[in-house]
Design a protein around this motif. Structure first.
Motif, PDB file in Angstrom:
ATOM      1  N   THR A  32       0.828  -1.208   0.000  1.00 43.51           N
ATOM      2  CA  THR A  32       0.000   0.000   0.000  1.00 43.51           C
ATOM      3  C   THR A  32       0.859   1.254   0.000  1.00 43.51           C
ATOM      4  OG1 THR A  32      -1.765  -1.136   1.161  1.00 43.51           O
ATOM      5  CG2 THR A  32      -1.768   1.257   1.276  1.00 43.51           C
ATOM      6  N   VAL A  43      -1.067   8.528   2.137  1.00 41.32           N
ATOM      7  CA  VAL A  43      -1.800   7.512   2.899  1.00 41.32           C
ATOM      8  C   VAL A  43      -1.371   7.646   4.351  1.00 41.32           C
ATOM      9  CG1 VAL A  43      -2.169   5.050   3.274  1.00 41.32           C
ATOM     10  CG2 VAL A  43      -1.899   5.916   0.965  1.00 41.32           C
ATOM     11  N   ASP A  44      -2.347   7.824   5.223  1.00 40.21           N
ATOM     12  CA  ASP A  44      -2.073   7.824   6.660  1.00 40.21           C
ATOM     13  C   ASP A  44      -3.297   7.321   7.409  1.00 40.21           C
ATOM     14  OD1 ASP A  44      -3.867   9.977   6.807  1.00 40.21           O
ATOM     15  OD2 ASP A  44      -2.268  11.453   6.749  1.00 40.21           O
ATOM     16  N   GLU A  45      -3.148   7.172   8.727  1.00 40.93           N
ATOM     17  CA  GLU A  45      -4.228   6.624   9.537  1.00 40.93           C
ATOM     18  C   GLU A  45      -5.290   7.662   9.889  1.00 40.93           C
ATOM     19  OE1 GLU A  45      -0.997   6.511  10.566  1.00 40.93           O
ATOM     20  OE2 GLU A  45      -0.511   4.487   9.933  1.00 40.93           O
ATOM     21  N   SER A  47      -7.114  10.000   7.939  1.00 48.01           N
ATOM     22  CA  SER A  47      -8.321  10.128   7.120  1.00 48.01           C
ATOM     23  C   SER A  47      -8.028   9.632   5.704  1.00 48.01           C
ATOM     24  CB  SER A  47      -8.780  11.586   7.067  1.00 48.01           C
ATOM     25  OG  SER A  47      -7.780  12.380   6.454  1.00 48.01           O
ATOM     26  N   VAL A  48      -9.086   9.547   4.909  1.00 45.62           N
ATOM     27  CA  VAL A  48      -8.964   9.145   3.512  1.00 45.62           C
ATOM     28  C   VAL A  48      -8.545  10.358   2.698  1.00 45.62           C
ATOM     29  CG1 VAL A  48     -10.219   8.223   1.525  1.00 45.62           C
ATOM     30  CG2 VAL A  48     -10.747   7.403   3.822  1.00 45.62           C
ATOM     31  N   HIS A  49      -7.559  10.177   1.828  1.00 50.99           N
ATOM     32  CA  HIS A  49      -7.112  11.250   0.938  1.00 50.99           C
ATOM     33  C   HIS A  49      -7.398  10.836  -0.497  1.00 50.99           C
ATOM     34  CE1 HIS A  49      -5.009  13.200   4.257  1.00 50.99           C
ATOM     35  NE2 HIS A  49      -4.533  12.001   4.582  1.00 50.99           N
ATOM     36  N   GLY A  59      -8.482   6.297  -3.176  1.00 48.96           N
ATOM     37  CA  GLY A  59      -8.083   6.726  -1.832  1.00 48.96           C
ATOM     38  C   GLY A  59      -8.670   5.855  -0.737  1.00 48.96           C
ATOM     39  N   LYS A  60      -9.951   5.480  -0.875  1.00 49.54           N
ATOM     40  CA  LYS A  60     -10.586   4.634   0.138  1.00 49.54           C
ATOM     41  C   LYS A  60      -9.953   3.247   0.180  1.00 49.54           C
ATOM     42  CE  LYS A  60     -15.075   6.882   0.074  1.00 49.54           C
ATOM     43  NZ  LYS A  60     -16.510   6.742  -0.212  1.00 49.54           N
ATOM     44  N   TYR A  63      -6.579   3.553   1.884  1.00 45.20           N
ATOM     45  CA  TYR A  63      -6.789   3.755   3.322  1.00 45.20           C
ATOM     46  C   TYR A  63      -7.160   2.438   4.005  1.00 45.20           C
ATOM     47  CZ  TYR A  63      -8.867   5.396   7.676  1.00 45.20           C
ATOM     48  OH  TYR A  63      -9.175   5.575   8.997  1.00 45.20           O
ATOM     49  N   MET A  67      -4.919   0.288   6.742  1.00 45.31           N
ATOM     50  CA  MET A  67      -5.397   0.089   8.111  1.00 45.31           C
ATOM     51  C   MET A  67      -5.344  -1.368   8.565  1.00 45.31           C
ATOM     52  SD  MET A  67      -5.963   2.962   9.426  1.00 45.31           S
ATOM     53  CE  MET A  67      -6.883   2.543  10.884  1.00 45.31           C
TER      54      MET A  67
END
Length: 101
Positions: A32, A43-45, A47-49, A59-60, A63, A67
């Motif tokens: 990912t 990509v981070d924890e 929110s969705v970008h 993006g979803k 994400y 996760m």
């Protein structure tokens, strides 16, 4: 004596499942991260970008796959309990075979 017993097979299966699960999660997380970096996405924890690829927003998906590390943190104690239980059964069976009980 011990190599083909049911206890050895159960222990081997538990180890394979435990390490296989942990390995899958790590590989998915790395995949990912590499994919997001190659596409220039974030990509981070938190929110969705938005990440547009050929007109579609992935993006979803990035994400959700990122996760999976959090899922591993929740599920890993259960995997360790299963491996510990399989180990105790295997050691018990080995001791039973060794001492002839």
């Amino acid at each position: 004596m011990f190599g083909k017993s049911l206890a050895a097979q159960a222990f081997g299966a538990a180890l394979l499942l435990g390490f296989g699960y942990a390995g899958m999660v790590v590989v998915l997380s790395l995949l990912t991260t590499v994919t997001a970096q190659m596409l220039g996405c974030q990509v981070d924890e938190g929110s969705v970008h938005q990440c547009m690829v050929l007109g579609a927003d992935i993006g979803k998906l990035l994400y959700a796959s990122g996760m999976t590390v959090m899922l591993m943190l929740v599920a890993m104690p259960l995997v360790l309990i299963a491996v510990g239980a399989a180990l105790s059964v295997a050691v018990g069976a080995w001791l039973s075979d060794f001492f002839g009980a």
